[in-house]
Design an enzyme around this catalytic site. Structure first.
Site, PDB file in Angstrom:
ATOM      1  N   LYS A  87      -5.703  -8.160  -0.311  1.00 16.21           N
ATOM      2  CA  LYS A  87      -5.510  -8.456   0.481  1.00 16.21           C
ATOM      3  C   LYS A  87      -6.841  -9.075   1.769  1.00 16.21           C
ATOM      4  CE  LYS A  87      -2.005  -5.696   2.859  1.00 16.21           C
ATOM      5  NZ  LYS A  87      -1.031  -4.894   2.028  1.00 16.21           N
ATOM      6  N   GLU A 109      -2.641  -6.672  12.910  1.00 18.23           N
ATOM      7  CA  GLU A 109      -1.510  -5.479  13.036  1.00 18.23           C
ATOM      8  C   GLU A 109      -1.992  -4.593  11.154  1.00 18.23           C
ATOM      9  OE1 GLU A 109      -0.724  -8.269  11.947  1.00 18.23           O
ATOM     10  OE2 GLU A 109      -0.026  -7.538   9.448  1.00 18.23           O
ATOM     11  N   SER A 377      -2.158  -5.574  -8.142  1.00 18.07           N
ATOM     12  CA  SER A 377      -2.463  -6.237  -6.769  1.00 18.07           C
ATOM     13  C   SER A 377      -3.782  -4.879  -6.091  1.00 18.07           C
ATOM     14  CB  SER A 377      -1.182  -6.198  -6.156  1.00 18.07           C
ATOM     15  OG  SER A 377      -1.026  -4.744  -5.423  1.00 18.07           O
TER      16      SER A 377
HETATM   17  C1  LIG Z   1      -0.050  -4.778   0.829  1.00 18.14           C
HETATM   18  C2  LIG Z   1       0.038  -4.396  -0.350  1.00 18.14           C
HETATM   19  C3  LIG Z   1       1.289  -4.952  -1.003  1.00 18.14           C
HETATM   20  C4  LIG Z   1       1.965  -5.827  -0.349  1.00 18.14           C
HETATM   21  O1  LIG Z   1       2.245  -6.600   0.387  1.00 18.14           O
HETATM   22  P1  LIG Z   1       2.227  -7.992  -0.369  1.00 18.14           P
HETATM   23  O2  LIG Z   1       2.619  -8.523   1.358  1.00 18.14           O
HETATM   24  O3  LIG Z   1       4.002  -8.452  -0.723  1.00 18.14           O
HETATM   25  O4  LIG Z   1       1.503  -8.015  -1.015  1.00 18.14           O
HETATM   26  C5  LIG Z   1       1.038  -4.664  -2.686  1.00 18.14           C
HETATM   27  N1  LIG Z   1      -0.394  -4.204  -3.021  1.00 18.14           N
HETATM   28  C6  LIG Z   1      -1.374  -3.716  -2.161  1.00 18.14           C
HETATM   29  C7  LIG Z   1      -2.612  -3.302  -2.874  1.00 18.14           C
HETATM   30  C8  LIG Z   1      -1.384  -3.843  -1.604  1.00 18.14           C
HETATM   31  O5  LIG Z   1      -2.368  -2.927  -0.127  1.00 18.14           O
END
Ligand SMILES: *Cc1c(COP(=O)(O)O)cnc(C)c1O
Length: 419
Positions: A87, A109, A377
């Site tokens: 993020k 948000e 992610s």
């Molecule tokens: C917020 C988040 C997501 C989901 O958000 P996307 O916009 O779909 O990427 C996925 N993985 C992590 C670690 C997150 O913090």
């Protein structure tokens, strides 16, 4: 890959009140100018390298590959980015752009708090004032993230309207932006919302896919499939972006299967049976809606995938078939966390573990000469309040009780401060 005037086939658009049109149009123009300015691009690359810690590694998961007995598994360790997840790529990009536009104040948000934390950190780094809108219910549930945001110097505004969760926080942030467009930038957290956010967030997140493409080429890897988890869609679309216009690899997005297929049991906007087209919060896409067009409740063990909407570009790519959608259940994601922690020394975030779960299913079906890349992610340190009660229920409860006793026993504030 770019939207056509804000649309990805039938999805996308800019369905907002008149007052928001000017700030959105201005943002679109300034974003395009910035990305065409080598000075801005250089500034962005420098902060990505020195502050975020890019590039993030591409790890060959040797033991996992052997155990599963099929395709070679590679893991993009996006969770090693500063603040622990992807993020920050978007937050830093938007905040840098806002600064260039002369805006001194950032609003955002947040649901579970991950985007709030990333934005608060980016603002601290860039010397910007930060206010995060968060539903009162979420503020109560997500105290660790509220503390982090405050440590980074952000103000957390608890939203008391509606259901007091994410969608009310979005509405409140939009209202603030409409009232203060000249001083304020609204840093939206995923590849959704009204144009130009889906294009902009994708472009800031596409650093993930660009690195993977380069890392694969350097090592002579030709992946058969890329796998990412999908909430709003920012990590998946950023990962997929440089590959979308090519025939290969397969692009696989994994939604939250929650505890099952029923209403309120998952957040499967593309694969679920309560999914439909709609217009919500400024964009047209696929949502989990009831017959009156009201958002249905969603459920997932991972806060980041627990949302009723999906970015318009992914909805469109799902329809054309370029992106394949599937889902993983809560329990499959938990198993994936355990599997990769034990065998690779890598702790997946609960969200990312949905992608890990799909890799566990897919790898054995493919030949040993094939390769797949999973986007981790985020890392799982943030999830101890979810994973520990599942993996070590008795000990965790005991720990919380003794912590509470310790805090209650502290003689005065000074004692408490020293703890
Ligand atoms: C917020 C988040 C997501 C989901 O958000 P996307 O916009 O779909 O990427 C996925 N993985 C992590 C670690 C997150 O913090």
């Amino acid at each position: 890959m770019e939207s056509n005037n804000g649309f990805f086939n039938q999805y996308g658009g800019k369905y907002v009140a008149e007052v928001l049109r000017r700030p959105l149009d201005e943002l679109e123009v300034e974003f395009k100018k910035a990305m065409a300015d080598p000075e801005f691009v250089k500034e962005l690359e420098t902060i990505q390298r020195d502050y975020i810690g890019r590039e993030t590694p591409l790890l060959y998961a040797e033991t996992a590959t052997k155990l599963l007995g099929g395709a070679q598994i590679y893991i993009k360790l996006e969770g090693l980015a500063n603040t622990g997840a992807h993020k920050i790529n978007n937050a830093i990009g938007q905040c840098l752009l806002a600064k260039r536009m002369g805006k001194k104040r950032i609003i955002a948000e947040t649901g579970a708090g991950q985007h709030g934390v990333a934005t608060a950190a980016a603002c601290a780094k860039l010397g910007l004032d930060c206010t995060v809108y968060m539903g009162e219910v979420d503020v109560r549930r997500q105290q660790p993230n509220v503390s982090s945001m405050e440590m980074y110097g952000a103000k957390v505004h608890a939203v008391t309207s509606g259901s007091r969760t994410l969608k009310d926080a979005v509405n409140e942030a939009m209202r603030d932006w409409a009232a203060n467009p000249d001083t304020t930038h609204y840093c939206l957290g995923s590849a959704l919302g009204p144009a130009p956010f889906p294009d902009m967030v994708r472009d800031f997140q596409s650093v993930i896919g660009k690195e993977v493409k380069r890392q694969c080429a350097e090592r002579n890897i030709k992946p058969t499939a890329l796998i990412a988890c999908c909430g709003g869609g920012s990590n998946s679309i950023g990962f997929f972006a440089p590959f979308i216009d090519e025939k290969e690899p397969r692009l696989i997005a994994v939604e939250a299967g929650g505890i099952g297929p029923g209403i309120g049991e998952n957040a499967s906007r593309m694969t679920g049976n309560t999914s439909r087209e709609g217009i919500l919060q400024g964009y047209k896409s696929r949502f989990l809606l009831d017959d009156d067009g009201q958002a249905l409740p969603t459920r997932s063990i991972s806060a980041g995938l627990d949302y009723c909407g999906i970015g318009p570009q992914l909805a469109s790519l799902g329809k054309t078939g370029r992106v394949e959608f599937t889902s993983a259940l809560d329990k499959e994601a938990l198993e994936a966390v355990k599997f990769f922690a034990r065998n690779e020394g890598v702790l997946f975030a609960m969200e990312s573990a949905h992608a890990g779960a799909e890799a566990i299913k897919l790898a054995p079906k493919l030949g040993k000469d094939k390769a797949i890349v999973v986007n981790m992610s985020g890392r799982g340190d943030k999830d101890i309040f979810i994973t520990c009660p599942v993996f070590r229920p008795v000990e965790w409860k005991q720990f919380l009780i003794s912590e509470l006793e310790r805090l209650n026993d502290a003689k005065d504030i000074h004692d408490a401060e020293l703890m």
